[in-house]
Design a protein around this motif. Structure first.
Motif, PDB file in Angstrom:
ATOM      1  N   MET A  63       0.845  -1.187   0.000  1.00 52.60           N
ATOM      2  CA  MET A  63       0.000   0.000   0.000  1.00 52.60           C
ATOM      3  C   MET A  63       0.886   1.245   0.000  1.00 52.60           C
ATOM      4  SD  MET A  63      -3.373   0.579   2.321  1.00 52.60           S
ATOM      5  CE  MET A  63      -2.590   1.104   3.816  1.00 52.60           C
ATOM      6  N   ILE A  64       0.607   2.157  -0.939  1.00 53.04           N
ATOM      7  CA  ILE A  64       1.387   3.378  -1.094  1.00 53.04           C
ATOM      8  C   ILE A  64       0.469   4.564  -0.831  1.00 53.04           C
ATOM      9  CG2 ILE A  64       2.775   4.754  -2.688  1.00 53.04           C
ATOM     10  CD1 ILE A  64       3.018   2.034  -4.311  1.00 53.04           C
ATOM     11  N   GLN A  65       0.815   5.360   0.173  1.00 51.43           N
ATOM     12  CA  GLN A  65       0.010   6.527   0.519  1.00 51.43           C
ATOM     13  C   GLN A  65       0.865   7.779   0.288  1.00 51.43           C
ATOM     14  OE1 GLN A  65      -1.639   6.349   4.430  1.00 51.43           O
ATOM     15  NE2 GLN A  65      -3.244   7.814   3.912  1.00 51.43           N
ATOM     16  N   PRO A  66       0.627   8.487  -0.834  1.00 48.42           N
ATOM     17  CA  PRO A  66       1.436   9.672  -1.152  1.00 48.42           C
ATOM     18  C   PRO A  66       1.228  10.790  -0.136  1.00 48.42           C
ATOM     19  CG  PRO A  66       0.135   8.966  -3.052  1.00 48.42           C
ATOM     20  CD  PRO A  66      -0.355   8.197  -1.864  1.00 48.42           C
ATOM     21  N   TYR A  67       2.305  11.527   0.139  1.00 46.98           N
ATOM     22  CA  TYR A  67       2.194  12.683   1.025  1.00 46.98           C
ATOM     23  C   TYR A  67       1.442  13.807   0.320  1.00 46.98           C
ATOM     24  CZ  TYR A  67       5.867  10.140   3.483  1.00 46.98           C
ATOM     25  OH  TYR A  67       6.602   9.175   4.117  1.00 46.98           O
ATOM     26  N   LEU A  86       3.867  -5.058 -12.200  1.00 50.59           N
ATOM     27  CA  LEU A  86       2.716  -4.931 -11.307  1.00 50.59           C
ATOM     28  C   LEU A  86       1.796  -3.827 -11.813  1.00 50.59           C
ATOM     29  CD1 LEU A  86       4.575  -5.080  -7.883  1.00 50.59           C
ATOM     30  CD2 LEU A  86       3.326  -6.920  -9.004  1.00 50.59           C
ATOM     31  N   THR A  87       0.484  -4.022 -11.619  1.00 50.32           N
ATOM     32  CA  THR A  87      -0.481  -3.013 -12.029  1.00 50.32           C
ATOM     33  C   THR A  87      -1.034  -2.315 -10.792  1.00 50.32           C
ATOM     34  OG1 THR A  87      -1.092  -4.438 -13.871  1.00 50.32           O
ATOM     35  CG2 THR A  87      -2.576  -2.618 -13.365  1.00 50.32           C
ATOM     36  N   PRO A  88      -0.816  -1.002 -10.683  1.00 47.99           N
ATOM     37  CA  PRO A  88      -1.317  -0.274  -9.515  1.00 47.99           C
ATOM     38  C   PRO A  88      -2.820  -0.035  -9.612  1.00 47.99           C
ATOM     39  CG  PRO A  88      -0.094   1.204 -10.980  1.00 47.99           C
ATOM     40  CD  PRO A  88      -0.019  -0.167 -11.571  1.00 47.99           C
ATOM     41  N   SER A  89      -3.505  -0.064  -8.460  1.00 44.34           N
ATOM     42  CA  SER A  89      -4.920   0.312  -8.425  1.00 44.34           C
ATOM     43  C   SER A  89      -5.064   1.479  -7.448  1.00 44.34           C
ATOM     44  CB  SER A  89      -5.803  -0.867  -8.018  1.00 44.34           C
ATOM     45  OG  SER A  89      -5.549  -1.255  -6.697  1.00 44.34           O
ATOM     46  N   ASN A  90      -5.709   2.531  -7.924  1.00 44.64           N
ATOM     47  CA  ASN A  90      -5.808   3.796  -7.208  1.00 44.64           C
ATOM     48  C   ASN A  90      -7.242   3.968  -6.719  1.00 44.64           C
ATOM     49  OD1 ASN A  90      -6.058   6.511  -6.552  1.00 44.64           O
ATOM     50  ND2 ASN A  90      -4.940   7.239  -8.342  1.00 44.64           N
ATOM     51  N   ASP A  91      -7.431   4.177  -5.409  1.00 49.56           N
ATOM     52  CA  ASP A  91      -8.788   4.408  -4.902  1.00 49.56           C
ATOM     53  C   ASP A  91      -9.008   5.871  -4.497  1.00 49.56           C
ATOM     54  OD1 ASP A  91      -7.591   4.765  -2.441  1.00 49.56           O
ATOM     55  OD2 ASP A  91      -8.566   3.064  -1.473  1.00 49.56           O
ATOM     56  N   GLY A  92      -8.104   6.757  -4.889  1.00 46.75           N
ATOM     57  CA  GLY A  92      -8.255   8.182  -4.586  1.00 46.75           C
ATOM     58  C   GLY A  92      -7.400   8.642  -3.423  1.00 46.75           C
ATOM     59  N   SER A  93      -7.148   7.765  -2.458  1.00 46.18           N
ATOM     60  CA  SER A  93      -6.308   8.174  -1.329  1.00 46.18           C
ATOM     61  C   SER A  93      -5.052   7.307  -1.199  1.00 46.18           C
ATOM     62  CB  SER A  93      -7.107   8.138  -0.023  1.00 46.18           C
ATOM     63  OG  SER A  93      -7.565   6.831   0.226  1.00 46.18           O
ATOM     64  N   VAL A  94      -5.122   6.056  -1.628  1.00 46.99           N
ATOM     65  CA  VAL A  94      -3.956   5.179  -1.604  1.00 46.99           C
ATOM     66  C   VAL A  94      -3.860   4.403  -2.923  1.00 46.99           C
ATOM     67  CG1 VAL A  94      -3.882   4.845   0.905  1.00 46.99           C
ATOM     68  CG2 VAL A  94      -5.186   3.269  -0.498  1.00 46.99           C
ATOM     69  N   ILE A  95      -2.641   3.937  -3.196  1.00 44.88           N
ATOM     70  CA  ILE A  95      -2.411   3.071  -4.355  1.00 44.88           C
ATOM     71  C   ILE A  95      -2.077   1.689  -3.800  1.00 44.88           C
ATOM     72  CG2 ILE A  95      -0.911   2.620  -6.333  1.00 44.88           C
ATOM     73  CD1 ILE A  95      -0.400   5.671  -6.449  1.00 44.88           C
ATOM     74  N   ARG A  96      -2.756   0.702  -4.329  1.00 45.11           N
ATOM     75  CA  ARG A  96      -2.496  -0.671  -3.893  1.00 45.11           C
ATOM     76  C   ARG A  96      -1.839  -1.448  -5.021  1.00 45.11           C
ATOM     77  NH1 ARG A  96      -6.944   0.625  -1.073  1.00 45.11           N
ATOM     78  NH2 ARG A  96      -7.023   0.036   1.118  1.00 45.11           N
ATOM     79  N   LEU A  97      -0.861  -2.262  -4.641  1.00 45.19           N
ATOM     80  CA  LEU A  97      -0.217  -3.177  -5.585  1.00 45.19           C
ATOM     81  C   LEU A  97      -0.465  -4.590  -5.081  1.00 45.19           C
ATOM     82  CD1 LEU A  97       3.273  -1.458  -6.011  1.00 45.19           C
ATOM     83  CD2 LEU A  97       1.386  -1.424  -7.615  1.00 45.19           C
ATOM     84  N   ASN A  98      -1.185  -5.384  -5.864  1.00 43.06           N
ATOM     85  CA  ASN A  98      -1.393  -6.780  -5.493  1.00 43.06           C
ATOM     86  C   ASN A  98      -0.264  -7.606  -6.089  1.00 43.06           C
ATOM     87  OD1 ASN A  98      -3.797  -6.526  -3.999  1.00 43.06           O
ATOM     88  ND2 ASN A  98      -4.922  -6.227  -5.910  1.00 43.06           N
ATOM     89  N   ILE A  99       0.370  -8.389  -5.242  1.00 44.48           N
ATOM     90  CA  ILE A  99       1.489  -9.222  -5.669  1.00 44.48           C
ATOM     91  C   ILE A  99       0.935 -10.599  -6.019  1.00 44.48           C
ATOM     92  CG2 ILE A  99       3.759 -10.135  -5.039  1.00 44.48           C
ATOM     93  CD1 ILE A  99       3.610  -7.065  -4.921  1.00 44.48           C
ATOM     94  N   PRO A 100       0.862 -10.910  -7.320  1.00 43.29           N
ATOM     95  CA  PRO A 100       0.330 -12.226  -7.691  1.00 43.29           C
ATOM     96  C   PRO A 100       1.362 -13.322  -7.418  1.00 43.29           C
ATOM     97  CG  PRO A 100       1.035 -11.040  -9.648  1.00 43.29           C
ATOM     98  CD  PRO A 100       1.228 -10.111  -8.480  1.00 43.29           C
TER      99      PRO A 100
END
Length: 182
Positions: A63-67, A86-100
Motif C-alpha cells: 500500500m502506497i500513501q502519497p504525502y 505490477l499493475t497499480p490500483s488507485n482508490d483516490g487516497s492510496v495506491i495498492r499493488l497486489n502481488i500475484p
C-alpha cells in the motif's frame, strides 16, 4: 591499498549486492521492491520512498500513501513503466499493488536475475583484489616491502577475496531458496 581498506570495500560490495537482491520480487509483498522506482516529480526524478508512505498490510499487498495527493497519477505511471510487472490500483487516497503468485517461468527468470546480480558482486570483489595486488606489487617494485612480505600480503588478499566470494554465493543460495518457496 591496505588489507583493511580492501576488506571495507568488499563489505560495501556485499551490502550493494544485498540491496540488489532486495529489489527482486518473491511471492510475498516487500516494500524494498519499490526501491528503484523513480517518479518524475515536478520534472525531477525522485525516489518513490521520499514521496509516499509505503507499507504491507498483508502478505500479498503493498500500500502506497502519497504525502501529496497531486502526485498519485505520477506514482501510478512510474510503477506501470517500471520493470516490476505490477499493475497499480488507485482508490483516490492510496495506491495498492497486489502481488500475484509467481509462475514457474517467472521464478526461473528471477533466479537468473539473482545470479546476474551475484556475478556482478563477484566481479567487483575480484576488481578490488586486482587493485590491492597491483598496489602490493608496486610497493615491492619500489623496494618498500620485501618479496616475502609481498607474497604474504597477496595471500592474505586472496583469502579475503575467497571469503567474500563465498558470502555472495551464500546470499545467492538464500535468495534462490526464497524465490523457489511458494
Amino acid at each position: 591499498m591496505k588489507l583493511s581498506e580492501a576488506e571495507s570495500t568488499m563489505q560495501k560490495t556485499i551490502d550493494a549486492t544485498k540491496r540488489s537482491f532486495n529489489t527482486i520480487r518473491t511471492g510475498r509483498a516487500n516494500t524494498s521492491l519499490l526501491d528503484k522506482v523513480m517518479v518524475d516529480y515536478y520534472g525531477a526524478p525522485t525516489s518513490l520512498k521520499t514521496l509516499a508512505n509505503i507499507n504491507t498490510p498483508d502478505a500479498s499487498t503493498i500500500m502506497i500513501q502519497p504525502y501529496d495527493r497531486g502526485s498519485m497519477n505520477l506514482i501510478e505511471k512510474a510503477i506501470s513503466l517500471s520493470d516490476l510487472g505490477l499493475t497499480p490500483s488507485n482508490d483516490g487516497s492510496v495506491i495498492r499493488l497486489n502481488i500475484p503468485p509467481l509462475t514457474s517461468d517467472r521464478r526461473k527468470e528471477l533466479v537468473k536475475l539473482a545470479a546476474k546480480y551475484a556475478e556482478e558482486g563477484k566481479v567487483a570483489i575480484r576488481n578490488i583484489r586486482r587493485d590491492a595486488v597491483d598496489s602490493i606489487r608496486k610497493q615491492e617494485k619500489n623496494s618498500e616491502i620485501s618479496k616475502d612480505e609481498s607474497r604474504d600480503q597477496q595471500d592474505d588478499i586472496q583469502k579475503l577475496t575467497d571469503k567474500y566470494i563465498k558470502k555472495i554465493d551464500e546470499l545467492l543460495a538464500d535468495k534462490e531458496k526464497d524465490i523457489a518457496t511458494v
